[in-house]
Scaffold this motif. Structure first.
Motif, PDB file in Angstrom:
ATOM      1  N   UNK A 108       0.862  -1.177   0.000  1.00 17.46           N
ATOM      2  CA  UNK A 108       0.000   0.000   0.000  1.00 17.46           C
ATOM      3  C   UNK A 108       0.899   1.227   0.000  1.00 17.46           C
ATOM      4  N   UNK A 109       0.641   2.140  -0.919  1.00 19.94           N
ATOM      5  CA  UNK A 109       1.410   3.380  -0.999  1.00 19.94           C
ATOM      6  C   UNK A 109       0.444   4.545  -0.792  1.00 19.94           C
ATOM      7  N   UNK A 110       0.695   5.326   0.246  1.00 19.26           N
ATOM      8  CA  UNK A 110      -0.086   6.514   0.560  1.00 19.26           C
ATOM      9  C   UNK A 110       0.755   7.705   0.113  1.00 19.26           C
ATOM     10  N   UNK A 111       0.349   8.362  -0.981  1.00 20.84           N
ATOM     11  CA  UNK A 111       1.128   9.432  -1.580  1.00 20.84           C
ATOM     12  C   UNK A 111       0.521  10.776  -1.184  1.00 20.84           C
ATOM     13  N   UNK A 112       1.243  11.557  -0.394  1.00 23.10           N
ATOM     14  CA  UNK A 112       0.742  12.842   0.095  1.00 23.10           C
ATOM     15  C   UNK A 112       0.749  13.904  -0.998  1.00 23.10           C
ATOM     16  N   UNK A 113       1.646  13.822  -1.949  1.00 20.47           N
ATOM     17  CA  UNK A 113       1.715  14.819  -3.011  1.00 20.47           C
ATOM     18  C   UNK A 113       0.441  14.787  -3.860  1.00 20.47           C
ATOM     19  N   UNK A 114       0.018  13.597  -4.270  1.00 18.30           N
ATOM     20  CA  UNK A 114      -1.174  13.456  -5.101  1.00 18.30           C
ATOM     21  C   UNK A 114      -2.437  13.216  -4.279  1.00 18.30           C
ATOM     22  N   UNK A 115      -2.267  12.873  -3.002  1.00 17.64           N
ATOM     23  CA  UNK A 115      -3.416  12.546  -2.167  1.00 17.64           C
ATOM     24  C   UNK A 115      -4.065  11.236  -2.587  1.00 17.64           C
ATOM     25  N   UNK A 116      -3.242  10.264  -3.009  1.00 18.35           N
ATOM     26  CA  UNK A 116      -3.763   8.991  -3.517  1.00 18.35           C
ATOM     27  C   UNK A 116      -3.283   7.827  -2.668  1.00 18.35           C
ATOM     28  N   UNK A 117      -4.060   6.751  -2.725  1.00 22.74           N
ATOM     29  CA  UNK A 117      -3.706   5.505  -2.055  1.00 22.74           C
ATOM     30  C   UNK A 117      -3.710   4.405  -3.106  1.00 22.74           C
TER      31      UNK A 117
END
Length: 188
Positions: A108-117
Protein backbone atom coordinates in the motif's frame (compact mmCIF):
# COMPACT_ATOMS: atom_id res chain seq x y z
CA UNK A 1 13.11 25.86 6.78
CA UNK A 2 14.40 22.37 7.45
CA UNK A 3 12.92 19.37 5.72
CA UNK A 4 11.48 16.65 7.96
CA UNK A 5 13.81 13.77 8.52
CA UNK A 6 13.02 10.39 7.03
CA UNK A 7 12.08 7.56 9.32
CA UNK A 8 14.00 4.35 9.00
CA UNK A 9 11.91 1.40 7.83
CA UNK A 10 10.42 -0.49 10.73
CA UNK A 11 8.43 -3.65 11.17
CA UNK A 12 4.90 -3.64 12.58
CA UNK A 13 3.72 -7.23 12.84
CA UNK A 14 3.92 -8.75 9.36
CA UNK A 15 4.29 -5.29 7.74
CA UNK A 16 7.30 -3.23 6.75
CA UNK A 17 6.46 0.46 7.20
CA UNK A 18 8.54 3.10 5.40
CA UNK A 19 7.71 6.75 5.94
CA UNK A 20 9.25 9.19 3.50
CA UNK A 21 8.71 12.89 2.87
CA UNK A 22 5.84 12.48 0.45
CA UNK A 23 4.70 8.91 0.86
CA UNK A 24 4.02 6.18 3.35
CA UNK A 25 4.66 2.64 2.12
CA UNK A 26 3.14 -0.30 3.98
CA UNK A 27 4.33 -3.68 2.65
CA UNK A 28 3.04 -7.07 3.68
CA UNK A 29 6.04 -9.30 3.24
CA UNK A 30 6.04 -12.76 1.68
CA UNK A 31 2.91 -14.53 2.86
CA UNK A 32 2.88 -17.71 0.81
CA UNK A 33 4.35 -20.98 1.85
CA UNK A 34 4.94 -24.46 0.55
CA UNK A 35 2.84 -26.52 2.97
CA UNK A 36 2.98 -30.21 3.81
CA UNK A 37 -0.29 -30.70 1.95
CA UNK A 38 1.27 -29.31 -1.21
CA UNK A 39 4.32 -31.51 -0.73
CA UNK A 40 2.12 -34.59 -0.25
CA UNK A 41 0.10 -33.66 -3.35
CA UNK A 42 3.30 -33.20 -5.37
CA UNK A 43 4.59 -36.61 -4.17
CA UNK A 44 1.26 -38.20 -5.11
CA UNK A 45 1.36 -36.62 -8.57
CA UNK A 46 5.00 -37.60 -9.13
CA UNK A 47 4.31 -41.20 -8.09
CA UNK A 48 1.29 -41.27 -10.42
CA UNK A 49 3.46 -40.09 -13.31
CA UNK A 50 6.08 -42.72 -12.42
CA UNK A 51 3.46 -45.48 -12.37
CA UNK A 52 2.07 -44.31 -15.72
CA UNK A 53 5.59 -44.37 -17.15
CA UNK A 54 6.14 -47.93 -15.94
CA UNK A 55 2.79 -49.10 -17.35
CA UNK A 56 3.50 -47.30 -20.64
CA UNK A 57 6.86 -49.03 -20.99
CA UNK A 58 5.40 -52.40 -20.16
CA UNK A 59 2.45 -52.01 -22.53
CA UNK A 60 4.74 -50.79 -25.33
CA UNK A 61 6.83 -53.94 -25.00
CA UNK A 62 3.72 -56.10 -24.83
CA UNK A 63 2.09 -54.60 -27.94
CA UNK A 64 5.28 -54.43 -29.96
CA UNK A 65 5.64 -50.62 -30.21
CA UNK A 66 9.04 -50.06 -31.76
CA UNK A 67 9.43 -46.34 -32.53
CA UNK A 68 9.38 -43.35 -30.20
CA UNK A 69 6.58 -41.74 -32.23
CA UNK A 70 4.41 -44.83 -31.71
CA UNK A 71 5.29 -44.93 -28.01
CA UNK A 72 3.50 -41.59 -27.41
CA UNK A 73 0.74 -42.07 -30.00
CA UNK A 74 -2.70 -42.16 -28.34
CA UNK A 75 -4.00 -44.94 -30.60
CA UNK A 76 -0.99 -47.22 -30.28
CA UNK A 77 -0.02 -46.80 -26.61
CA UNK A 78 -2.65 -45.14 -24.41
CA UNK A 79 -0.47 -45.17 -21.33
CA UNK A 80 2.47 -43.61 -23.20
CA UNK A 81 0.26 -40.71 -24.27
CA UNK A 82 -1.12 -40.30 -20.71
CA UNK A 83 2.41 -40.42 -19.34
CA UNK A 84 3.59 -37.66 -21.70
CA UNK A 85 0.48 -35.56 -21.03
CA UNK A 86 0.74 -35.87 -17.21
CA UNK A 87 4.50 -35.19 -17.22
CA UNK A 88 4.05 -32.00 -19.22
CA UNK A 89 1.09 -31.03 -17.01
CA UNK A 90 3.13 -31.51 -13.87
CA UNK A 91 6.15 -29.64 -15.28
CA UNK A 92 3.92 -26.68 -16.16
CA UNK A 93 1.48 -26.83 -13.24
CA UNK A 94 3.97 -27.13 -10.39
CA UNK A 95 5.91 -23.93 -11.21
CA UNK A 96 2.59 -22.11 -11.60
CA UNK A 97 1.59 -23.34 -8.14
CA UNK A 98 4.90 -22.16 -6.69
CA UNK A 99 4.45 -18.77 -8.32
CA UNK A 100 0.98 -18.53 -6.77
CA UNK A 101 2.17 -19.73 -3.34
CA UNK A 102 5.11 -17.34 -3.21
CA UNK A 103 3.30 -14.37 -4.68
CA UNK A 104 4.62 -10.86 -4.60
CA UNK A 105 4.17 -8.85 -1.42
CA UNK A 106 1.10 -6.66 -1.00
CA UNK A 107 2.10 -2.99 -0.97
CA UNK A 108 0.00 0.00 0.00
CA UNK A 109 1.41 3.38 -1.00
CA UNK A 110 -0.09 6.51 0.56
CA UNK A 111 1.13 9.43 -1.58
CA UNK A 112 0.74 12.84 0.09
CA UNK A 113 1.71 14.82 -3.01
CA UNK A 114 -1.17 13.46 -5.10
CA UNK A 115 -3.42 12.55 -2.17
CA UNK A 116 -3.76 8.99 -3.52
CA UNK A 117 -3.71 5.50 -2.06
CA UNK A 118 -2.44 2.63 -4.20
CA UNK A 119 -2.53 -1.12 -3.60
CA UNK A 120 0.05 -2.92 -5.77
CA UNK A 121 0.16 -0.02 -8.27
CA UNK A 122 -3.66 0.12 -8.59
CA UNK A 123 -5.49 3.21 -7.39
CA UNK A 124 -7.67 2.41 -4.37
CA UNK A 125 -8.93 5.85 -3.44
CA UNK A 126 -7.93 9.43 -2.69
CA UNK A 127 -7.29 10.92 0.74
CA UNK A 128 -10.37 13.17 0.49
CA UNK A 129 -12.62 10.08 0.22
CA UNK A 130 -11.18 8.45 3.34
CA UNK A 131 -13.37 9.01 6.38
CA UNK A 132 -11.17 7.09 8.81
CA UNK A 133 -9.17 3.98 9.58
CA UNK A 134 -11.13 1.17 11.22
CA UNK A 135 -9.96 -1.71 13.39
CA UNK A 136 -12.68 -4.31 13.80
CA UNK A 137 -12.41 -7.07 16.40
CA UNK A 138 -13.98 -10.47 15.74
CA UNK A 139 -13.36 -14.11 16.55
CA UNK A 140 -12.04 -16.66 14.10
CA UNK A 141 -13.25 -20.26 13.81
CA UNK A 142 -10.98 -21.35 16.67
CA UNK A 143 -12.31 -18.66 19.01
CA UNK A 144 -9.20 -16.47 18.90
CA UNK A 145 -9.54 -12.70 18.47
CA UNK A 146 -8.75 -11.40 15.01
CA UNK A 147 -8.30 -7.71 14.23
CA UNK A 148 -9.28 -6.51 10.75
CA UNK A 149 -7.73 -3.26 9.58
CA UNK A 150 -9.52 -1.31 6.84
CA UNK A 151 -10.03 2.15 5.34
CA UNK A 152 -13.53 3.66 5.66
CA UNK A 153 -14.66 5.64 2.64
CA UNK A 154 -17.09 8.55 2.80
CA UNK A 155 -19.60 6.60 0.67
CA UNK A 156 -19.71 3.72 3.18
CA UNK A 157 -17.36 1.44 1.26
CA UNK A 158 -14.70 -0.31 3.31
CA UNK A 159 -11.28 -1.18 1.82
CA UNK A 160 -9.73 -4.06 3.80
CA UNK A 161 -6.01 -3.86 4.39
CA UNK A 162 -5.23 -6.94 6.46
CA UNK A 163 -6.25 -9.09 9.43
CA UNK A 164 -3.85 -9.80 12.30
CA UNK A 165 -4.08 -11.63 15.61
CA UNK A 166 -2.13 -9.07 17.61
CA UNK A 167 -4.23 -6.10 18.73
CA UNK A 168 -1.15 -3.98 19.29
CA UNK A 169 0.08 -4.54 15.71
CA UNK A 170 -3.33 -3.63 14.26
CA UNK A 171 -3.61 -0.46 16.36
CA UNK A 172 -0.01 0.60 15.69
CA UNK A 173 -0.46 0.22 11.95
CA UNK A 174 -3.88 1.93 12.07
CA UNK A 175 -2.39 4.88 13.98
CA UNK A 176 0.49 5.12 11.51
CA UNK A 177 -1.89 5.25 8.53
CA UNK A 178 -4.40 7.55 10.26
CA UNK A 179 -1.66 10.00 11.25
CA UNK A 180 -0.41 10.10 7.68
CA UNK A 181 -3.81 10.63 6.02
CA UNK A 182 -4.95 12.87 8.92
CA UNK A 183 -8.07 10.87 9.75
CA UNK A 184 -9.31 9.31 13.00
CA UNK A 185 -9.03 5.67 14.05
CA UNK A 186 -12.22 3.86 15.02
CA UNK A 187 -12.11 0.66 17.04
CA UNK A 188 -15.08 -1.71 17.24
Amino acid sequence: MALPELDTPRTVGPFLVERQREQLTVTLQHQGSFTWYALAFFAFMASGVLILGLIATQSAAQWGVSSAADFFAPKKNHFGFLWMFSTVGMLVGFPLYLRHAYKAPITFVFNARNGTIFRNNELVTRFRRVEGVRVHERKDAAGRYLYALSLLHTDGHEQPIYEVYEERDALTLANEIATYVKRPVTFK
